[in-house]
Design an enzyme around this catalytic site. Structure first.
Site, PDB file in Angstrom:
ATOM      1  N   CYS A  17       0.865  -1.182   0.000  1.00 47.92           N
ATOM      2  CA  CYS A  17       0.000   0.000   0.000  1.00 47.92           C
ATOM      3  C   CYS A  17       0.902   1.232   0.000  1.00 47.92           C
ATOM      4  CB  CYS A  17      -0.912  -0.006   1.231  1.00 47.92           C
ATOM      5  SG  CYS A  17      -0.010   0.033   2.795  1.00 47.92           S
ATOM      6  N   GLU A 131       0.028  -0.488  15.196  1.00 42.54           N
ATOM      7  CA  GLU A 131      -0.839   0.669  14.934  1.00 42.54           C
ATOM      8  C   GLU A 131      -1.758   0.938  16.116  1.00 42.54           C
ATOM      9  OE1 GLU A 131      -4.764   1.822  12.427  1.00 42.54           O
ATOM     10  OE2 GLU A 131      -3.311   0.641  11.285  1.00 42.54           O
ATOM     11  N   CYS A 195      -8.802   2.461   5.872  1.00 44.87           N
ATOM     12  CA  CYS A 195      -8.121   2.830   4.627  1.00 44.87           C
ATOM     13  C   CYS A 195      -8.783   2.113   3.451  1.00 44.87           C
ATOM     14  CB  CYS A 195      -6.643   2.454   4.715  1.00 44.87           C
ATOM     15  SG  CYS A 195      -5.771   2.723   3.159  1.00 44.87           S
TER      16      CYS A 195
END
Length: 283
Positions: A17, A131, A195
């Site tokens: 990504c 994250e 996302c």
């Protein structure tokens, strides 16, 4: 043994990504300049790519090692970091090269704003994921992280819930959780921070996997995104094989003349999928 004459194609939507591309580009530029670079945690959840960069001088360190470092440059990977990491860097005179994904940074800021307003924050994500630790840090560890609706419902919930999600979770699951909470009478302020480059891969992969006799899914074993996308492929095409490197390919999986699709996680490098393609074409 005669050649199998497989027809092989790599999924054009698979591979890194943009957040990972950005972090690796930054690391490579700095390695070219100074010959070595510290990186806090694996730069990407793919052992083959980590080994490639380590051979170029990347030094992966943990938070304990970070606390001992002085006067060095350290890369923050795409997953982002909690405020405590930035504080430690200041105290130790470390230069942070911040390659946090812009989508993650935006999410961190939104969670911090919610926390400052004293909202009750619940984060749909994987416990202990890099994250998620960065997101938790925005709330001084006061948000509740949960991996499933059942786990969320095991908590004593307030009437008003502020709902967030790790950027790589499934949009369907997120909205299902929101709807289930509302059905039970809770007021839900749902912040969809997933996302789309990652979540859209679900649909793209289903289309891709349905077109081939066999699927070879390439991913590191540490990639949570890889585990999810592998399952997507397997549900669509039962002839899906998970591998981490070229050495794991088994010729017995294939029949002569079959079509094979190669795909991977957001942490799978294109060069690795190309190696897999070349190996399959040589069978």
């Amino acid at each position: 043994m005669p050649l199998l004459h497989l027809s092989v194609r790599i999924d054009p939507n698979s591979g890194f990504c943009f957040g990972v591309i950005y972090a690796i580009q930054m690391a490579e530029d700095l390695l070219d300049e100074q010959g070595y670079l510290y990186c806090l945690g694996d730069i990407v959840h793919n052992d083959e790519e980590v080994q490639r960069l380590e051979a170029r001088g990347l030094r992966i360190i943990c938070h304990e090692r970070l606390a001992e470092l002085r006067d060095e440059a350290v890369l923050i990977r795409a997953h982002g970091e909690p405020p405590a990491t930035y504080q430690m860097a200041l105290e130790n005179n470390l230069t942070l090269i911040d390659a946090s994904c812009p989508v993650v940074l935006k999410l961190q800021n939104r969670i911090k704003t919610s926390y400052d307003k004293q909202e009750k924050i619940f984060i749909y994500g994987k416990h202990g994921h890099a994250e998620v630790l960065g997101l938790l840090g925005q709330t001084s560890g006061n948000a509740v992280v949960f991996e499933s609706l059942d786990e969320l419902l095991s908590h004593e919930l307030p009437e008003n819930i502020t709902l967030y999600s790790q950027t790589t979770k499934s949009t369907n699951s997120f909205y299902n959780i929101k709807n289930q909470l509302e059905t039970r009478g809770y007021q839900v302020n749902a912040n969809d921070t997933i996302c789309r480059q990652v979540s859209n891969r679900d649909k793209d992969l289903r289309r891709f996997a349905a077109q081939y006799d066999q699927i070879v899914f390439v991913s590191g074993t540490k990639s949570s995104n890889g585990k999810v996308l592998y399952q997507v492929c397997l549900e669509t095409n039962s002839q899906t094989h998970f591998i981490s490197n070229v050495g794991e390919i088994q010729p017995v999986w294939f029949q002569p003349g079959q079509s094979v699709g190669i795909c991977g996680a957001t942490s799978t490098p294109m060069w690795l999928m190309e190696q897999v393609r070349d190996r399959l074409l040589a069978l």
